[in-house]
Design a protein around this motif. Structure first.
Motif, mmCIF file in Angstrom:
data_model
loop_
_atom_site.group_PDB
_atom_site.id
_atom_site.type_symbol
_atom_site.label_atom_id
_atom_site.label_comp_id
_atom_site.label_asym_id
_atom_site.label_seq_id
_atom_site.Cartn_x
_atom_site.Cartn_y
_atom_site.Cartn_z
ATOM 1 N N LYS A 1 -42.375 56.367 -48.446
ATOM 2 C CA LYS A 1 -40.960 56.036 -48.620
ATOM 3 C C LYS A 1 -40.750 54.662 -49.231
ATOM 4 C CE LYS A 1 -40.722 54.717 -43.773
ATOM 5 N NZ LYS A 1 -40.142 54.903 -42.459
ATOM 6 N N ARG B 1 -50.515 52.741 -45.484
ATOM 7 C CA ARG B 1 -49.759 52.086 -44.416
ATOM 8 C C ARG B 1 -48.666 51.205 -45.010
ATOM 9 N NH1 ARG B 1 -53.430 48.865 -42.056
ATOM 10 N NH2 ARG B 1 -54.376 50.635 -41.028
ATOM 11 N N ARG C 1 -49.468 60.116 -30.065
ATOM 12 C CA ARG C 1 -49.863 60.348 -31.463
ATOM 13 C C ARG C 1 -51.376 60.324 -31.606
ATOM 14 N NH1 ARG C 1 -45.716 55.767 -32.638
ATOM 15 N NH2 ARG C 1 -43.796 56.929 -32.340
ATOM 16 N N PHE D 1 -44.028 61.194 -48.423
ATOM 17 C CA PHE D 1 -44.326 60.366 -47.248
ATOM 18 C C PHE D 1 -44.313 58.877 -47.577
ATOM 19 C CE2 PHE D 1 -45.979 64.463 -46.011
ATOM 20 C CZ PHE D 1 -45.696 64.523 -44.655
ATOM 21 N N GLU E 1 -47.687 63.829 -39.093
ATOM 22 C CA GLU E 1 -46.919 64.810 -39.881
ATOM 23 C C GLU E 1 -47.621 65.123 -41.200
ATOM 24 O OE1 GLU E 1 -42.923 63.279 -40.113
ATOM 25 O OE2 GLU E 1 -42.709 63.306 -37.932
ATOM 26 N N LEU E 2 -48.181 64.068 -41.809
ATOM 27 C CA LEU E 2 -48.933 64.257 -43.048
ATOM 28 C C LEU E 2 -50.162 65.137 -42.807
ATOM 29 C CD1 LEU E 2 -49.578 63.585 -46.007
ATOM 30 C CD2 LEU E 2 -50.562 61.410 -45.230
ATOM 31 N N GLY F 1 -45.591 53.052 -46.090
ATOM 32 C CA GLY F 1 -44.705 53.728 -45.146
ATOM 33 C C GLY F 1 -45.336 54.723 -44.203
ATOM 34 N N ILE F 2 -46.660 54.937 -44.302
ATOM 35 C CA ILE F 2 -47.251 55.923 -43.390
ATOM 36 C C ILE F 2 -47.677 55.237 -42.093
ATOM 37 C CG2 ILE F 2 -49.111 57.596 -43.079
ATOM 38 C CD1 ILE F 2 -48.796 58.385 -45.912
ATOM 39 N N ASP F 3 -46.821 55.357 -41.073
ATOM 40 C CA ASP F 3 -47.167 54.805 -39.764
ATOM 41 C C ASP F 3 -47.876 55.893 -38.965
ATOM 42 O OD1 ASP F 3 -45.209 56.563 -38.939
ATOM 43 O OD2 ASP F 3 -43.704 55.023 -38.584
ATOM 44 N N GLN G 1 -46.024 59.245 -38.943
ATOM 45 C CA GLN G 1 -46.075 59.874 -40.263
ATOM 46 C C GLN G 1 -47.470 60.433 -40.545
ATOM 47 O OE1 GLN G 1 -43.694 58.864 -43.448
ATOM 48 N NE2 GLN G 1 -42.532 59.855 -41.842
#
Lengths: 91, 388
Positions: free
Chosen positions: A14, A34, B377, A12, A45-46, A37-39, A42
């Motif tokens: 990236k 953050r 989300r 995750f 999904e994580l 890359g974890i928006d 994400q």
């Protein structure tokens, strides 16, 4: 942090410098999720990946920006469920 | 806020001037310089600046009162003040002491009108990401700005700018810093024409900004913009904008009711018409809904709780989405209620035509589509569905 957790986290991140092609970089409790890359998408999904891997369900009140800020804060939320008196929920 | 400062009177002065120049600023798509001058003279630019720095010491409640009052007169002027106040509040909360000591008294004295530089070509309206990177030769050294922004409201008239840029050394576009720059610290070139459907007096032009500012003009540390957006920009933007839109629609309803009740109009409208009565009711119902949501969200913001909580973010976004849709829909109801002459022509005293054009921007000004994606989300994080 559990190695299963850091390995699950790695794909995750990236933007981890050198993480994609070179040597795997260390994921520490201070790793800024953050920034790497974890928006917000994400994060969802994580969350699903973690709940599947550990057969737990993170409580709604833990699912905030603070929890998803660093690897350590997220691991703390996961660990709390792993050691919860009721134990992990059935997969 | 104490009565000494009488913010309502200051707002009324600005609203009066705005209304005097409204027809021309809309026709010519000209920035409301007279209303801005009155905001400077009246002290209203210092609405959210603490009294210790010479400001009016107001809070979110004062912002929404001013927004509703100015929105009744002119949506563009209301939005100009709301956006300025949101910038000022960020300086109050996240500015370094040297920046606060230098800048806040100048804002309070009406010398500095702040514009926001958060848009960027190619990022599709993503507030929380940035492409152009802030320069920093060494920690604590001057910060260099080189930035293009496609839309800067009031950019040609602003005295200072709050600018988002990618943090020095950032590895992703999600690391965003916010810096303040005085106009004198920047080379600014603008180009292009502003010819929008509505919000014509908000004069939002593309700008290229280059320059250098001392390190103490960074707000909230490098990478700090995410927190500033969650705690100040987002909450005050959604409260302030919703208040302005509600004011616009309330002003439109009020002018329609005055028209229907005026002696000259008696006999021209059948006030026993069930269709007319139902449309008036619908419009009023929409405004009461937005007003209730606005007050409830204000109470949440004033309670000093954690605004980054999922339920709080959902409520703040719901306010913006609901206000933008319902205020616009209320004006649509009113146009149907009074018909072509007073609903569609520019010279009607109802000004419904202008209100509809201005309010059409509400769904686009930080796009509702984007907010719905964020809310979807966020909703997934709260399977128990807890309300703020």
């Amino acid at each position: 942090m559990d190695q299963r957790f850091t390995e699950l986290l790695r794909p995750f991140l990236k933007f981890t410098p050198g993480g994609a092609a070179g040597e795997p970089v260390a994921i520490t409790p201070e790793t800024d999720l953050r920034a790497l890359g974890i928006d917000s998408m994400q994060a969802i999904e994580l969350l699903f990946a973690i709940e599947d891997a550990f057969a737990i369900s993170l409580p709604d009140e833990e699912l905030n920006d603070t929890t998803f800020a660093t690897a350590g804060s997220l691991w703390n939320a996961v660990a709390a469920q792993l050691t919860a008196p009721t134990g992990p929920v059935a997969p | 806020m104490t009565g000494t400062f009488a913010p309502a009177e200051r707002t009324a002065r600005v609203a009066k001037v705005a209304e005097e120049h409204l027809a021309r600023t809309d026709r010519e798509a000209a920035f409301p310089v007279e209303a801005l001058a009155e905001m400077r003279d009246s002290g209203l630019l210092g609405l959210l600046v603490p009294a210790a720095y010479g400001g009016l010491g107001g809070g979110p409640a004062d912002l929404i009162e001013a927004g509703m009052a100015l929105g009744r007169a002119d949506t563009s002027v209301g939005m100009i003040l709301a956006m300025h106040c949101q910038q000022a509040a960020a300086v109050v909360r996240y500015g370094s002491e040297p920046l606060r000591a230098d800048l806040l008294p100048r804002i309070a004295a009406g010398q500095v009108y702040l514009a926001s530089v958060t848009t960027e070509a190619g990022k599709g309206g993503h507030l929380l990401s940035a492409e152009a990177q802030l320069g920093e030769e060494a920690p604590g050294a001057a910060l260099t700005v080189d930035r293009f922004a496609p839309i800067v409201t009031g950019g040609a008239h602003a005295d200072g700018f709050l600018i988002t840029m990618r943090s020095p050394g950032a590895v992703s576009e999600n690391q965003v810093s916010l810096v303040y720059a005085d106009r004198a610290q920047l080379d600014i070139s603008g180009s292009g024409d502003w010819q929008p459907l509505g919000m014509r007096a908000s004069h939002s032009l593309p700008l290229k900004l280059t320059g250098s500012v001392p390190a103490h003009q960074l707000l909230g540390g490098h990478g700090g913009f995410h927190e500033i957006a969650a705690t100040v920009f987002g909450p005050l933007a959604h409260l302030g904008w919703s208040a302005v839109w509600l004011g616009t629609a309330a002003g439109a309803l009020s002018r329609v009711l005055r028209l229907l009740r005026s002696p000259e109009s008696r006999g021209r409208f059948d006030i026993t018409s069930e269709l007319l009565l139902t449309r008036l009711s619908r419009a009023r119902q929409r405004l009461d809904t937005v007003h209730a949501l606005l007050r409830h969200t204000l109470a949440m913001v004033e309670s000093d709780g954690d605004l980054t909580e999922t339920r709080s973010q959902l409520l703040l976004n719901s306010l913006k989405i609901t206000a933008s849709e319902q205020c616009h829909a209320a004006v649509e109801d009113l146009i149907d209620a009074v018909g072509l002459r007073h609903g569609y022509l520019k010279d009607s005293p109802t000004r419904l035509e202008l209100a509809l054009r201005d309010l059409r921007s509400a769904a686009l000004n930080y796009s509702n589509d984007r907010l719905h994606l964020a809310d979807g989300r966020l909703a997934l994080r709260d399977q128990g569905v807890h309300f703020a």
